[in-house]
Write a protein that holds these residues in place. Structure first.
Motif, mmCIF file in Angstrom:
data_model
loop_
_atom_site.group_PDB
_atom_site.id
_atom_site.type_symbol
_atom_site.label_atom_id
_atom_site.label_comp_id
_atom_site.label_asym_id
_atom_site.label_seq_id
_atom_site.Cartn_x
_atom_site.Cartn_y
_atom_site.Cartn_z
ATOM 1 N N GLY A 119 -27.578 6.499 -13.386
ATOM 2 C CA GLY A 119 -26.560 7.008 -14.420
ATOM 3 C C GLY A 119 -26.998 8.173 -15.119
ATOM 4 O O GLY A 119 -27.015 9.174 -14.783
ATOM 5 N N PRO A 120 -26.677 8.162 -16.566
ATOM 6 C CA PRO A 120 -26.977 9.149 -17.302
ATOM 7 C C PRO A 120 -28.435 10.048 -17.752
ATOM 8 O O PRO A 120 -29.448 9.399 -17.595
ATOM 9 C CB PRO A 120 -26.288 8.449 -18.873
ATOM 10 N N ALA A 121 -28.156 10.961 -17.210
ATOM 11 C CA ALA A 121 -29.496 11.860 -17.075
ATOM 12 C C ALA A 121 -29.756 12.051 -19.160
ATOM 13 O O ALA A 121 -29.232 12.067 -19.484
ATOM 14 C CB ALA A 121 -29.829 12.985 -17.098
ATOM 15 N N PRO A 122 -31.136 12.066 -19.199
ATOM 16 C CA PRO A 122 -31.373 12.821 -20.317
ATOM 17 C C PRO A 122 -31.442 13.791 -21.162
ATOM 18 O O PRO A 122 -31.104 14.753 -20.508
ATOM 19 C CB PRO A 122 -33.390 12.523 -19.846
ATOM 20 N N LEU A 143 -24.310 18.098 -27.650
ATOM 21 C CA LEU A 143 -24.442 17.744 -29.076
ATOM 22 C C LEU A 143 -25.093 16.394 -29.398
ATOM 23 O O LEU A 143 -25.232 15.221 -29.969
ATOM 24 C CB LEU A 143 -24.300 18.468 -30.183
ATOM 25 N N THR A 144 -23.549 15.819 -29.081
ATOM 26 C CA THR A 144 -23.045 14.075 -29.284
ATOM 27 C C THR A 144 -24.366 12.856 -28.629
ATOM 28 O O THR A 144 -24.506 12.350 -28.294
ATOM 29 C CB THR A 144 -22.040 13.336 -29.414
ATOM 30 N N GLY A 145 -24.057 12.689 -27.155
ATOM 31 C CA GLY A 145 -24.404 12.309 -26.310
ATOM 32 C C GLY A 145 -23.910 11.345 -25.856
ATOM 33 O O GLY A 145 -24.167 10.909 -25.469
ATOM 34 N N ARG A 146 -22.665 11.403 -26.264
ATOM 35 C CA ARG A 146 -21.747 9.728 -26.696
ATOM 36 C C ARG A 146 -21.179 9.890 -25.659
ATOM 37 O O ARG A 146 -20.150 11.141 -24.759
ATOM 38 C CB ARG A 146 -20.705 9.885 -27.527
ATOM 39 N N PRO A 147 -20.336 9.107 -24.267
ATOM 40 C CA PRO A 147 -20.503 8.795 -23.248
ATOM 41 C C PRO A 147 -18.684 8.998 -23.456
ATOM 42 O O PRO A 147 -18.628 10.094 -22.311
ATOM 43 C CB PRO A 147 -20.695 7.319 -22.701
ATOM 44 N N LEU A 158 -22.848 19.205 -15.417
ATOM 45 C CA LEU A 158 -21.462 19.494 -16.013
ATOM 46 C C LEU A 158 -20.746 17.389 -16.227
ATOM 47 O O LEU A 158 -20.278 17.247 -16.845
ATOM 48 C CB LEU A 158 -20.197 19.481 -14.412
ATOM 49 N N TYR A 159 -21.747 16.349 -16.013
ATOM 50 C CA TYR A 159 -21.723 14.904 -15.480
ATOM 51 C C TYR A 159 -23.073 14.270 -17.024
ATOM 52 O O TYR A 159 -23.320 13.568 -16.173
ATOM 53 C CB TYR A 159 -21.164 14.040 -14.580
ATOM 54 N N ARG A 160 -23.315 15.131 -17.262
ATOM 55 C CA ARG A 160 -24.817 14.663 -17.653
ATOM 56 C C ARG A 160 -25.573 13.682 -18.069
ATOM 57 O O ARG A 160 -25.954 12.405 -18.252
ATOM 58 C CB ARG A 160 -26.269 15.671 -18.369
#
Length: 392
Positions: free
Chosen positions: A98-101, A165-169, A214-216
């Motif tokens: 899934g998403p990385a830190p 900066l936002t971290g939103r998917p 590219l997809y963190r």
């Protein structure tokens, strides 16, 4: 004195009431049953039940009884599973990270601001380094990886900056989708040009690999989801913590629309016939361009002054012999398990003789059209034959 109200001088006024000679009878029993020898026992009273005009139907329970689950039938393996490309599960993208830190926002901002300074200096330093190496005639070895040459790996575009900066998917998806679209288009273009790895079923597989940067915020699972909507699948065996690998399997061509080597020669100008050669006035300029890297080859051809009729045939045979005897030939497994040798003839090899003539010459040496590729005589010929067994 009797008042005449009694019977047999009894029951007069003031006399006690007469006693029941039969005793109290319980409810539901006939007190005269003992006196009547023909009396039958009376069944106990039952509640009244009206007659139903129709048979009673069984009421459906509020909660139906659980039904046994059907036994899953074994499904045929995915085409990619035969050559090490394990796709995602059919119901989703399980098995992929899934998403990385998230990265530190301050570090991201500093990298974005400083990249406009160090990126030009980095490019300038690489240019100076190459100039020094050329002038110094350096013949030593270099680093094992060329990552330090790719300045773009440390560059953050504005759209990716917003996602970092936002971290939103959804922001990461807007950034990853165009990148993935370009990578997939380039991979499919390479397949159309003859690229891809030939598989035992004569199909070909092309792949795409994306780095974590590219997809963190979307995760490998999100990238696989986007790829599946485009006909691709994730490869679990090639996905690690820093990369995600995607692949697509293209089946072998259904039919090979090509003439037989034993058919009459194809007419000039047709796709399988001889093609127009280069104009004679253009050949000196071609010679001047190639004399830098192949002077001997330019002197031996002599296309203008000595156009031998069998020049093209000899040239085709020489190329076939060269590719057949090379040190590391391209070999793959065929559906029956044997090894097959594959070569690729460019159009320049048979331009004046035609693709059909090249096919006839190759057939004499055991070569046939490769069924893993659709015939394209106007650009190239792809041939195959069983590989010779290696000597013990």
């Amino acid at each position: 004195m009797a008042n005449g109200q009694g019977h047999g001088g009894t029951g007069g006024y003031g006399a006690p009431p007469p006693q029941n000679p039969y005793g109290p009878a319980p409810y539901g029993q006939n007190p005269y049953a003992a006196q009547n020898p023909y009396a039958q026992p009376v069944p106990p009273p039952q509640a009244y039940q009206p007659q139903q005009p129709y048979p009673a139907q069984q009421a459906h329970p509020a909660h139906p009884a659980p039904q046994p689950r059907p036994v899953p039938q074994p499904q045929p393996p995915h085409p990619a599973a035969r050559f090490g490309a394990a796709p995602a599960s059919a119901g989703g993208t399980g098995g992929f990270p899934g998403p990385a830190p998230r990265r530190n926002r301050l570090a991201v901002l500093l990298q974005f601001l400083l990249q406009w300074i160090y990126a030009p200096l980095w490019v300038l330093g690489l240019v100076l380094l190459f100039v020094v190496l050329i002038l110094a005639d350096y013949n030593g070895g270099g680093p094992s990886s060329d990552g330090w040459l790719k300045v773009n790996r440390g560059f953050i575009p504005p759209r990716r900056l917003r996602a970092e900066l936002t971290g939103r998917p959804e922001h990461w998806e807007r950034y990853v989708a165009p990148v993935l679209e370009r990578r997939i288009a380039a991979a499919e273009a390479s397949y159309a040009a003859g690229g891809g790895e030939v598989q035992p079923d004569l199909g070909r597989v092309v792949g795409v690999r994306l780095a974590l940067r590219l997809y963190r915020g979307l995760g490998a699972a999100g990238v696989v989801r986007l790829a599946e909507s485009r006909g691709w699948h994730g490869v679990a065996s090639g996905t690690d913590a820093g990369h995600v690998r995607l692949a697509r399997h293209f089946p072998a061509p259904a039919t090979l629309n090509a003439p037989s080597p034993h058919d009459p020669p194809a007419a000039p100008g047709t796709p399988w016939g001889p093609q127009p050669v280069r104009p004679a006035p253009l050949l000196p300029f071609v010679f001047l361009l190639q004399i830098v890297y192949a002077p001997v080859y330019g002197l031996l051809t002599c296309w203008v002054k000595r156009p031998e009729p069998d020049y093209w045939d000899r040239h085709i045979r020489r190329i076939l012999e060269r590719d057949s005897n090379r040190t590391r030939p391209t070999t793959t497994r065929t559906p029956d398990g044997t090894l097959a040798l594959r070569i690729h003839l460019k159009r320049a090899t048979y331009r004046g003789a035609g693709a059909h003539q090249a096919l006839r010459i190759a057939a004499a040496q055991g070569w046939t059209l490769d069924p893993a590729y659709a015939p394209d005589p106007t650009n190239s010929l792809r041939l195959t034959r069983p590989a010779a067994p290696t000597q013990p």
